[in-house]
Scaffold this active site. Sequence first.
Site, PDB file in Angstrom:
ATOM      1  N   ALA A 127      -0.885   1.156 -14.233  1.00  0.00           N
ATOM      2  CA  ALA A 127       0.177   0.474 -15.354  1.00  0.00           C
ATOM      3  C   ALA A 127      -0.378   1.163 -16.880  1.00  0.00           C
ATOM      4  CB  ALA A 127       0.089  -0.868 -15.381  1.00  0.00           C
ATOM      5  N   ASN A 195      -6.521  -5.229 -12.639  1.00  0.00           N
ATOM      6  CA  ASN A 195      -6.395  -3.722 -12.248  1.00  0.00           C
ATOM      7  C   ASN A 195      -6.519  -2.610 -13.663  1.00  0.00           C
ATOM      8  OD1 ASN A 195      -5.947  -3.963  -9.579  1.00  0.00           O
ATOM      9  ND2 ASN A 195      -4.288  -5.127 -10.165  1.00  0.00           N
ATOM     10  N   HIS A 225       0.390  -2.240 -22.932  1.00  0.00           N
ATOM     11  CA  HIS A 225      -1.208  -1.987 -23.030  1.00  0.00           C
ATOM     12  C   HIS A 225      -1.627  -1.073 -23.873  1.00  0.00           C
ATOM     13  CE1 HIS A 225      -1.733  -4.351 -19.352  1.00  0.00           C
ATOM     14  NE2 HIS A 225      -0.820  -3.681 -18.648  1.00  0.00           N
TER      15      HIS A 225
HETATM   16  N1  LIG Z   1      -3.676  -0.400 -10.330  1.00  0.00           N
HETATM   17  C1  LIG Z   1      -2.766  -1.119 -11.134  1.00  0.00           C
HETATM   18  O1  LIG Z   1      -2.516  -0.688 -12.354  1.00  0.00           O
HETATM   19  C2  LIG Z   1      -1.830  -2.101 -10.500  1.00  0.00           C
HETATM   20  C3  LIG Z   1      -0.691  -2.524 -10.956  1.00  0.00           C
HETATM   21  C4  LIG Z   1       0.070  -3.497 -10.317  1.00  0.00           C
HETATM   22  C5  LIG Z   1      -0.460  -4.066  -9.156  1.00  0.00           C
HETATM   23  N2  LIG Z   1      -1.715  -3.784  -8.492  1.00  0.00           N
HETATM   24  C6  LIG Z   1      -2.236  -4.221  -7.392  1.00  0.00           C
HETATM   25  O2  LIG Z   1      -1.634  -3.733  -6.212  1.00  0.00           O
HETATM   26  C7  LIG Z   1      -1.481  -4.578  -5.169  1.00  0.00           C
HETATM   27  C8  LIG Z   1      -0.021  -4.609  -4.741  1.00  0.00           C
HETATM   28  O3  LIG Z   1       0.716  -5.104  -5.602  1.00  0.00           O
HETATM   29  P1  LIG Z   1       2.308  -5.441  -5.173  1.00  0.00           P
HETATM   30  O4  LIG Z   1       3.048  -5.933  -6.555  1.00  0.00           O
HETATM   31  O5  LIG Z   1       2.825  -4.659  -4.118  1.00  0.00           O
HETATM   32  O6  LIG Z   1       1.848  -6.901  -4.623  1.00  0.00           O
HETATM   33  P2  LIG Z   1       2.870  -7.734  -3.492  1.00  0.00           P
HETATM   34  O7  LIG Z   1       2.240  -9.412  -3.635  1.00  0.00           O
HETATM   35  O8  LIG Z   1       3.986  -7.639  -3.736  1.00  0.00           O
HETATM   36  O9  LIG Z   1       2.421  -7.478  -1.959  1.00  0.00           O
HETATM   37  C9  LIG Z   1       1.287  -7.488  -1.700  1.00  0.00           C
HETATM   38  C10 LIG Z   1       1.350  -7.532  -0.054  1.00  0.00           C
HETATM   39  O10 LIG Z   1      -0.022  -7.281   0.508  1.00  0.00           O
HETATM   40  C11 LIG Z   1       0.004  -8.202   1.667  1.00  0.00           C
HETATM   41  N3  LIG Z   1      -1.603  -8.803   2.006  1.00  0.00           N
HETATM   42  C12 LIG Z   1      -2.239  -9.406   1.151  1.00  0.00           C
HETATM   43  N4  LIG Z   1      -3.652  -9.602   1.861  1.00  0.00           N
HETATM   44  C13 LIG Z   1      -3.483  -8.648   2.807  1.00  0.00           C
HETATM   45  C14 LIG Z   1      -4.456  -8.415   3.719  1.00  0.00           C
HETATM   46  N5  LIG Z   1      -5.813  -8.666   3.664  1.00  0.00           N
HETATM   47  N6  LIG Z   1      -4.080  -7.216   4.661  1.00  0.00           N
HETATM   48  C15 LIG Z   1      -3.013  -6.693   4.655  1.00  0.00           C
HETATM   49  N7  LIG Z   1      -1.763  -7.154   3.905  1.00  0.00           N
HETATM   50  C16 LIG Z   1      -2.173  -7.976   2.755  1.00  0.00           C
HETATM   51  C17 LIG Z   1       0.703  -9.267   1.115  1.00  0.00           C
HETATM   52  O11 LIG Z   1       1.298 -10.116   2.353  1.00  0.00           O
HETATM   53  C18 LIG Z   1       1.978  -8.675   0.760  1.00  0.00           C
HETATM   54  O12 LIG Z   1       3.089  -8.248   1.506  1.00  0.00           O
HETATM   55  C19 LIG Z   1      -2.043  -6.008  -5.851  1.00  0.00           C
HETATM   56  O13 LIG Z   1      -3.206  -6.136  -5.432  1.00  0.00           O
HETATM   57  C20 LIG Z   1      -1.951  -5.767  -7.166  1.00  0.00           C
HETATM   58  O14 LIG Z   1      -2.650  -6.554  -7.897  1.00  0.00           O
HETATM   59  C21 LIG Z   1      -2.397  -2.704  -9.264  1.00  0.00           C
END
Ligand SMILES: NC(=O)c1ccc[n+]([C@@H]2O[C@H](COP(=O)([O-])OP(=O)(O)OC[C@H]3O[C@@H](n4cnc5c(N)ncnc54)[C@H](O)[C@@H]3O)[C@@H](O)[C@H]2O)c1
Length: 274
Positions: A127, A195, A225
Amino acid sequence: MHNPLKIGIVGCGAIGSSLANAIFRQFRGKARLVSLFDIDRQKAGALSEVLVKDDSLVASRLSALINKSDLVIETSSAKCSFSIAQEALKKSRDCMVLSVGGILNKYRQLAVLAEKHNSKIYLPSGAISGIDAIKALKCSKIKEVVLTTIKNPASFRGVKYIKDKGIKLESIRGERILFSGSANEAVKYFPQNINVAAILSIAGIGPEKTKVRIIASAKTKRNIHQIKVYSEAGIITTRTENILHPDNPKTSYLAYLSSVAVLRQILGPVKVGS
Ligand SMILES: NC(=O)c1ccc[n+]([C@@H]2O[C@H](COP(=O)([O-])OP(=O)(O)OC[C@H]3O[C@@H](n4cnc5c(N)ncnc54)[C@H](O)[C@@H]3O)[C@@H](O)[C@H]2O)c1
């Protein structure tokens, strides 16, 4: 002509589902989605139905997904991103990690594993903007990195740190600094910022030295940010004003786009940016 890269996605939420759709639409011929895994099997099943009209993409276990894939893309949770990457790398698979917060203090371990098994770890910028310049500045000397995150007060509802400090979010009319400290502390008190602070720390000078300020502002609905880097080679300032992902208001849409951009770099002949 190479065989299409076989991709497995772990976590079928906002980013995982958008990315799965993008692989089908934008990377046909170059990449093939071969497997989906989610602890909530229904989510993986529903996504598979949308994409291929049956549940044939659903893996019953993480190991089954890894066995089928050349590239494992983790879009699940910081609680499990390290172990998912570890398992993929041990089987000589490449791995893209979105839940970067989960690997922040252990990413060197993953780097050693990747080296040993001749595999690669991809960490999208997520992000924020400016990671390209920070990577280049690191080849000189970086003196200071400051991240300022500005969000609407409502985004901080339920955060324990806010409660403990007795801060009344609803009474913030203008701007209020909620936190100032190291990235390590920020990640502890504000896990929803994990993140951004993590990728910035990994690209730059580490979580102890990276400074973070968190501001609640009634004037914005976006996740903003700002990054300031002081280095021997000059100063950079970036500001990213993110709209939110339509399927998850905690996730910035840019984070998903950034994972598509990394995939494009992996699959394309030209690598743009440092
Ligand atoms: N790098 C970045 O800048 C950034 C930005 C936003 C989100 N993220 C991260 O990316 C990830 C995904 O974000 P999102 O918005 O798609 O989240 P989300 O909550 O919409 O989806 C996450 C999915 O992962 C599944 N899940 C959780 N634990 C699991 C496991 N142990 N094994 C398999 N599946 C599992 C959940 O059931 C859900 O369907 C999150 O961890 C979030 O913090 C990173």
